[in-house]
Design a protein around this motif. Structure first.
Motif, PDB file in Angstrom:
ATOM      1  N   VAL A  30     -11.756-110.984 -58.411  1.00  0.00           N
ATOM      2  CA  VAL A  30     -11.572-109.935 -57.507  1.00  0.00           C
ATOM      3  C   VAL A  30     -12.838-109.006 -57.309  1.00  0.00           C
ATOM      4  N   THR A  31     -13.384-108.711 -58.511  1.00  0.00           N
ATOM      5  CA  THR A  31     -14.645-108.246 -58.491  1.00  0.00           C
ATOM      6  C   THR A  31     -15.689-108.841 -57.298  1.00  0.00           C
ATOM      7  N   LEU A  32     -15.822-110.050 -57.604  1.00  0.00           N
ATOM      8  CA  LEU A  32     -16.906-110.837 -56.876  1.00  0.00           C
ATOM      9  C   LEU A  32     -16.434-110.787 -55.303  1.00  0.00           C
ATOM     10  N   VAL A  33     -15.107-111.176 -55.002  1.00  0.00           N
ATOM     11  CA  VAL A  33     -14.714-110.904 -53.754  1.00  0.00           C
ATOM     12  C   VAL A  33     -14.853-109.642 -53.121  1.00  0.00           C
ATOM     13  N   THR A  34     -14.547-108.846 -53.741  1.00  0.00           N
ATOM     14  CA  THR A  34     -14.644-107.182 -53.272  1.00  0.00           C
ATOM     15  C   THR A  34     -16.016-106.942 -52.895  1.00  0.00           C
ATOM     16  N   PHE A  35     -17.143-107.415 -53.730  1.00  0.00           N
ATOM     17  CA  PHE A  35     -18.444-107.171 -53.588  1.00  0.00           C
ATOM     18  C   PHE A  35     -19.063-107.871 -52.347  1.00  0.00           C
ATOM     19  N   THR A  36     -18.478-109.128 -52.381  1.00  0.00           N
ATOM     20  CA  THR A  36     -18.844-109.985 -51.092  1.00  0.00           C
ATOM     21  C   THR A  36     -18.486-109.408 -49.818  1.00  0.00           C
ATOM     22  N   PRO A  85     -29.510 -98.033 -53.493  1.00  0.00           N
ATOM     23  CA  PRO A  85     -27.959 -97.737 -54.004  1.00  0.00           C
ATOM     24  C   PRO A  85     -26.889 -97.934 -53.195  1.00  0.00           C
ATOM     25  N   PHE A  86     -27.060 -98.685 -52.107  1.00  0.00           N
ATOM     26  CA  PHE A  86     -25.926 -99.223 -51.540  1.00  0.00           C
ATOM     27  C   PHE A  86     -25.466-100.333 -52.311  1.00  0.00           C
ATOM     28  N   LEU A  87     -26.296-101.108 -52.708  1.00  0.00           N
ATOM     29  CA  LEU A  87     -25.988-102.443 -53.375  1.00  0.00           C
ATOM     30  C   LEU A  87     -25.378-101.928 -54.528  1.00  0.00           C
ATOM     31  N   GLY A  88     -25.989-100.813 -55.404  1.00  0.00           N
ATOM     32  CA  GLY A  88     -25.523-100.255 -56.567  1.00  0.00           C
ATOM     33  C   GLY A  88     -24.071 -99.672 -56.411  1.00  0.00           C
ATOM     34  N   GLY A  89     -24.029 -98.941 -55.430  1.00  0.00           N
ATOM     35  CA  GLY A  89     -22.713 -98.509 -54.960  1.00  0.00           C
ATOM     36  C   GLY A  89     -21.473 -99.311 -54.863  1.00  0.00           C
ATOM     37  N   THR A  90     -22.072-100.338 -54.052  1.00  0.00           N
ATOM     38  CA  THR A  90     -20.892-101.362 -53.920  1.00  0.00           C
ATOM     39  C   THR A  90     -20.464-102.340 -55.028  1.00  0.00           C
ATOM     40  N   ALA A  91     -21.518-102.342 -55.951  1.00  0.00           N
ATOM     41  CA  ALA A  91     -21.158-103.154 -57.163  1.00  0.00           C
ATOM     42  C   ALA A  91     -20.361-102.242 -58.181  1.00  0.00           C
ATOM     43  N   GLY A  92     -20.468-100.769 -58.010  1.00  0.00           N
ATOM     44  CA  GLY A  92     -19.741-100.091 -58.836  1.00  0.00           C
ATOM     45  C   GLY A  92     -18.257-100.108 -58.394  1.00  0.00           C
ATOM     46  N   ILE A  93     -18.082-100.003 -57.044  1.00  0.00           N
ATOM     47  CA  ILE A  93     -16.837-100.049 -56.164  1.00  0.00           C
ATOM     48  C   ILE A  93     -16.109-101.248 -56.765  1.00  0.00           C
ATOM     49  N   ALA A  94     -16.814-102.386 -56.397  1.00  0.00           N
ATOM     50  CA  ALA A  94     -16.356-103.628 -56.887  1.00  0.00           C
ATOM     51  C   ALA A  94     -15.641-103.814 -58.270  1.00  0.00           C
ATOM     52  N   ALA A  95     -16.620-103.037 -59.285  1.00  0.00           N
ATOM     53  CA  ALA A  95     -16.394-103.134 -60.730  1.00  0.00           C
ATOM     54  C   ALA A  95     -14.801-102.230 -60.910  1.00  0.00           C
ATOM     55  N   VAL A  96     -14.869-101.406 -60.321  1.00  0.00           N
ATOM     56  CA  VAL A  96     -13.599-100.580 -60.404  1.00  0.00           C
ATOM     57  C   VAL A  96     -12.292-101.046 -60.044  1.00  0.00           C
ATOM     58  N   VAL A  97     -12.556-101.885 -58.860  1.00  0.00           N
ATOM     59  CA  VAL A  97     -11.334-102.492 -58.169  1.00  0.00           C
ATOM     60  C   VAL A  97     -10.944-103.531 -59.222  1.00  0.00           C
ATOM     61  N   SER A  99     -11.645-103.968 -62.445  1.00  0.00           N
ATOM     62  CA  SER A  99     -11.155-103.510 -63.776  1.00  0.00           C
ATOM     63  C   SER A  99      -9.953-102.970 -63.661  1.00  0.00           C
ATOM     64  N   GLY A 100      -9.227-102.393 -62.380  1.00  0.00           N
ATOM     65  CA  GLY A 100      -8.257-102.196 -61.985  1.00  0.00           C
ATOM     66  C   GLY A 100      -7.371-103.351 -62.011  1.00  0.00           C
ATOM     67  N   TYR A 101      -7.738-104.536 -61.367  1.00  0.00           N
ATOM     68  CA  TYR A 101      -6.981-105.710 -61.467  1.00  0.00           C
ATOM     69  C   TYR A 101      -6.857-106.228 -62.673  1.00  0.00           C
ATOM     70  N   GLU A 102      -7.860-106.234 -63.368  1.00  0.00           N
ATOM     71  CA  GLU A 102      -7.520-106.902 -64.773  1.00  0.00           C
ATOM     72  C   GLU A 102      -6.608-105.956 -65.520  1.00  0.00           C
ATOM     73  N   TRP A 103      -6.750-104.545 -65.488  1.00  0.00           N
ATOM     74  CA  TRP A 103      -5.881-103.768 -66.184  1.00  0.00           C
ATOM     75  C   TRP A 103      -4.231-104.058 -65.895  1.00  0.00           C
ATOM     76  N   TRP A 104      -4.101-104.336 -64.415  1.00  0.00           N
ATOM     77  CA  TRP A 104      -2.888-104.569 -64.036  1.00  0.00           C
ATOM     78  C   TRP A 104      -2.436-105.914 -64.626  1.00  0.00           C
ATOM     79  N   ARG A 105      -3.462-106.885 -64.539  1.00  0.00           N
ATOM     80  CA  ARG A 105      -3.062-107.976 -64.864  1.00  0.00           C
ATOM     81  C   ARG A 105      -2.371-108.194 -66.515  1.00  0.00           C
ATOM     82  N   ASP A 106      -3.360-107.535 -67.143  1.00  0.00           N
ATOM     83  CA  ASP A 106      -3.029-107.542 -68.577  1.00  0.00           C
ATOM     84  C   ASP A 106      -1.687-106.735 -68.830  1.00  0.00           C
ATOM     85  N   ARG A 107      -1.408-105.736 -68.088  1.00  0.00           N
ATOM     86  CA  ARG A 107      -0.027-104.883 -68.173  1.00  0.00           C
ATOM     87  C   ARG A 107       1.093-105.695 -67.810  1.00  0.00           C
TER      88      ARG A 107
END
Length: 116
Positions: A30-36, A85-97, A99-107
């Motif tokens: 999910v992180t890699l697809v979001t970043f891509t 900063p664009f690449l850093g920001g998109t990496a941060g957004i992808a990491a948030v997405v 981590s949200g997916y991983e949290w949801w999957r664990d739950r």
């Protein structure tokens, strides 16, 4: 439970502090697809204007907001500098997405094991 013992601190997990390891979040599909999805359509459109597609809109908005903020902070920078900063920001957004997916999957996995 599936019979597996919980991993303790081997790859960045701490009990209660960091429920999902950073490596797992960074390598999550999910992180890699979001970043891509945020970078590639916008990058193709930046290289060749005729390759701009509607998929580039989220990346374009992030780049525009970052450029506006960067222009206020340091107005004399070249335009290509804003890619960092664009690449850093998109990496941060992808990491948030991711981590949200991983949290949801664990739950979700925890809920399904309680029903058994």
């Amino acid at each position: 439970m599936t019979g597996e013992t919980p991993r303790a601190g081997s790859d960045g997990e701490h009990s209660g502090l960091l429920p999902v390891s950073l490596r797992r979040i960074a390598t999550s599909p999910v992180t890699l697809v979001t970043f891509t999805l945020l970078v590639v359509p916008f990058g193709l459109g930046a290289l060749e204007t005729r390759l701009f597609s509607p998929l580039a809109l989220p990346g374009y908005l992030i780049f525009t907001i970052g450029t506006a903020i960067g222009n206020v902070i340091a107005p004399r920078l070249d335009f290509w500098v804003y890619w960092v900063p664009f690449l850093g920001g998109t990496a941060g957004i992808a990491a948030v997405v991711g981590s949200g997916y991983e949290w949801w999957r664990d739950r979700r996995d925890g809920d399904s094991s309680e029903r058994l």
